[in-house]
Design an enzyme around this catalytic site. Structure first.
Site, mmCIF file in Angstrom:
data_model
loop_
_atom_site.group_PDB
_atom_site.id
_atom_site.type_symbol
_atom_site.label_atom_id
_atom_site.label_comp_id
_atom_site.label_asym_id
_atom_site.label_seq_id
_atom_site.Cartn_x
_atom_site.Cartn_y
_atom_site.Cartn_z
ATOM 1 N NE ARG A 1 59.632 0.680 61.887
ATOM 2 C CZ ARG A 1 58.434 1.249 61.696
ATOM 3 N NH1 ARG A 1 57.578 0.690 60.852
ATOM 4 N NH2 ARG A 1 58.088 2.322 62.363
ATOM 5 C CG ASP B 1 54.959 6.952 62.020
ATOM 6 O OD1 ASP B 1 54.172 7.304 61.121
ATOM 7 O OD2 ASP B 1 55.186 5.757 62.272
#
Length: 538
Positions: free
Chosen positions: A167, A447
């Site tokens: 990603r 996160d």
């Protein structure tokens, strides 16, 4: 100025060139990334401007709807290109940042796919980013190894590791350590460019390919830009058209109204869509932040069973299966609780129920944040999805409307919810400033997305003078008092040496900066990034 800077016209590297960095930051690789930036950087900036203009229209009451100008795409009978064999079975995926030990453990843990993350679970220090590229190179050629300096334990890849996806950073982020013609390069193009340049042929030789997860898009035009970058990269590298494959995270409320168009723009490259549930909630609050009717309750009570989230999940399944793409479920962020079997069992039961909902609705796979959740998720999908996937399952019975996607969830705003947002937001930022973007807090793996929800909820509650369930008005004075109380308690828990010697004072400053009206900051990682850059003299 290092030698590598002078070899590529218009390119300057402002990050320290440590031993081994020149292997990934060589002349040809930098020229490749620079070419991508020169061809697509201006369009990226235009698309970011378009986001601001769209926000202005939302602020004026023009709420999102399905686009009339792309109705022909939604009505068309097209399909995405065939999915590679090693991406047919994606029933359980795991994700994490790109540090060496974690990459090996994630590839070995038994998940079908590992998404190596240069985005929300990575603090983008120069060392983290470049070490991550070195680790990706070694993972792609399956030579990656690690010896723990403390225990001397050795880590090696198993014979059949998980399929590797990467990603890159979203379109809104830049890499300050590389200048192209005087301006920072797009973080996404930097991450994508280095990885595909160094690893595409190796991955193909090993029976896989250059596969990506694409984050934070808000429109099909942003997807089109990725498709154009993929095509350019393939042409430059001599790869067959359609070699690069991508899964798009539908993690913004705006993208939810353009899922079919995003599939269409990337139809030669795309293999699926994913429910990026945490960022989706953040995006929902952010985009409607100036409208009091969209004030959300405590984030912990807004689960995927909330009507607006269930609608988005089901719409994604319907769209994907209609177009022969995979519909990936969302993240289970729970971390197993050691020493409390009762609490652990209760949490695992919630994970089981969440995965059962996903597979019965029609998802083709799901995400977990911790290897301890793999057995639960896998057991559910094995029982209810005996085949590699259920893409052939038609969900034309579902009819999700714009009203469904915009429905506001019900629930209370509590003092504990406000305190939790403060605790999690500041502690995450403190870890991020210290170079760690994947942080276990209160039995959850947090996160940047959850930190964004925390501070955005506080901003929204202050903006609209929301009240707690006990009737108390949420004010800036209350928030500051609670910050003081929570940080004082945390200092006592952690100890003065750890607290005072860490990054808590900077984290508190940033949190208050991005959680207080009037001006809303689009992404907290943008001002925070300025604190972790290490620039050398040009």
């Amino acid at each position: 100025m290092s030698e590598v800077n002078a070899t590529v016209p218009g390119v300057i590297i402002r990050g320290p060139m440590k031993a081994g960095y020149d292997a990934v930051l060589n002349k040809d690789a930098l020229a490749f990334v620079a070419d991508l930036e020169r061809r697509f950087g201006a369009t990226r900036l235009q698309l970011l401007d378009a986001r601001e203009h769209r926000q202005s229209r939302i602020d004026q009451g023009e709420f999102p709807d399905f686009l009339p100008e792309t109705e022909n795409i939604r009505r068309g009978n097209w399909k995405v290109a065939p999915v590679p064999e090693d991406l047919q079975n994606r029933r359980v995926e795991i994700t994490g940042p790109v540090d060496r030990k974690m990459v090996i453990n994630a590839l070995n843990c038994g998940a079908n796919v590992f998404m190596a993350d240069f985005e929300d679970s990575l603090a983008p220090t120069w060392d983290n980013v470049i070490d991550g590229q070195i680790n990706m190179r070694d993972a792609a050629d399956r030579t990656i190894a690690y010896t723990d300096p403390d225990s001397a334990k050795e880590y090696r890849l198993v014979e059949n590791p998980a399929v590797l996806l990467v990603r890159p950073r979203g379109w809104h982020l830049v890499e300050e350590h590389m200048l192209v013609d005087g301006a920072p390069v797009s973080g996404g193009l930097f991450d994508f460019g280095l990885y595909v340049f160094h690893n595409a042929r190796t991955l193909l030789a090993n029976g896989s390919g250059p596969y990506f997860y694409l984050p934070k898009m808000e429109s099909h035009k942003e997807a089109r830009l990725w498709a154009e970058a993929f095509a350019a990269a393939e042409q430059t590298l001599g790869l067959e058209h359609g070699t690069i494959k991508a899964t798009v995270l539908i993690e913004t409320i705006m993208a939810a109204f353009e899922m079919e168009e995003i599939l269409y723009e990337l139809k030669d490259y795309i293999v699926g869509l994913n429910c990026g549930r945490w960022d989706y909630m953040f995006s929902y609050i952010k985009r409607f932040r100036n409208h009091p009717q969209f004030v959300l309750p405590d984030r912990n009570v807004v689960t995927m069973t909330a009507p607006f989230l269930r609608a988005y999940s089901q719409a994604l399944i319907k769209v994907c299966h209609r177009r022969n793409a995979h519909a990936m479920g969302g993240m289970a962020a729970f971390i197993p609780i050691k020493g409390d079997p009762e609490a652990n069992d209760a949490a695992l039961a919630k994970v089981h129920a969440d995965k059962l909902r996903e597979v019965q609705d029609g998802h083709d796979g799901t995400w977990v944040a911790h290897p301890g959740l793999l057995p639960v998720a896998k057991a559910v999908f094995d029982e209810f999805m005996p085949e590699a996937n259920q893409v052939s399952r038609d969900r034309s019975d579902l009819n999700v409307t714009a009203k469904d996607l915009l429905a506001v969830p019900k629930g209370d705003i509590t003092e504990e919810g406000l305190r939790n947002n403060i605790r999690v937001g500041i502690q995450y930022l403190e870890a991020w400033l210290g170079g760690n973007g994947c942080v276990p807090l209160y039995n959850m793996m947090e996160d940047a997305a959850t930190a964004e929800i925390c501070r955005t909820q506080v901003w929204q509650w202050l903006k609209h003078e929301a009240k707690l369930d006990n009737g108390q008005l949420i004010t800036e004075s209350l928030v500051r008092d609670l910050v003081d109380e929570e940080m004082s308690a945390l200092r006592q828990t952690l100890g003065a040496e750890r607290f005072d010697g860490g990054h808590f004072f900077d984290a508190i400053e940033i949190f208050l900066e991005v959680a207080m009206p009037p001006d809303y900051v689009e992404f907290l990682t943008v001002p925070a990034y300025q604190r972790v850059t290490t620039l050398v003299d040009e």
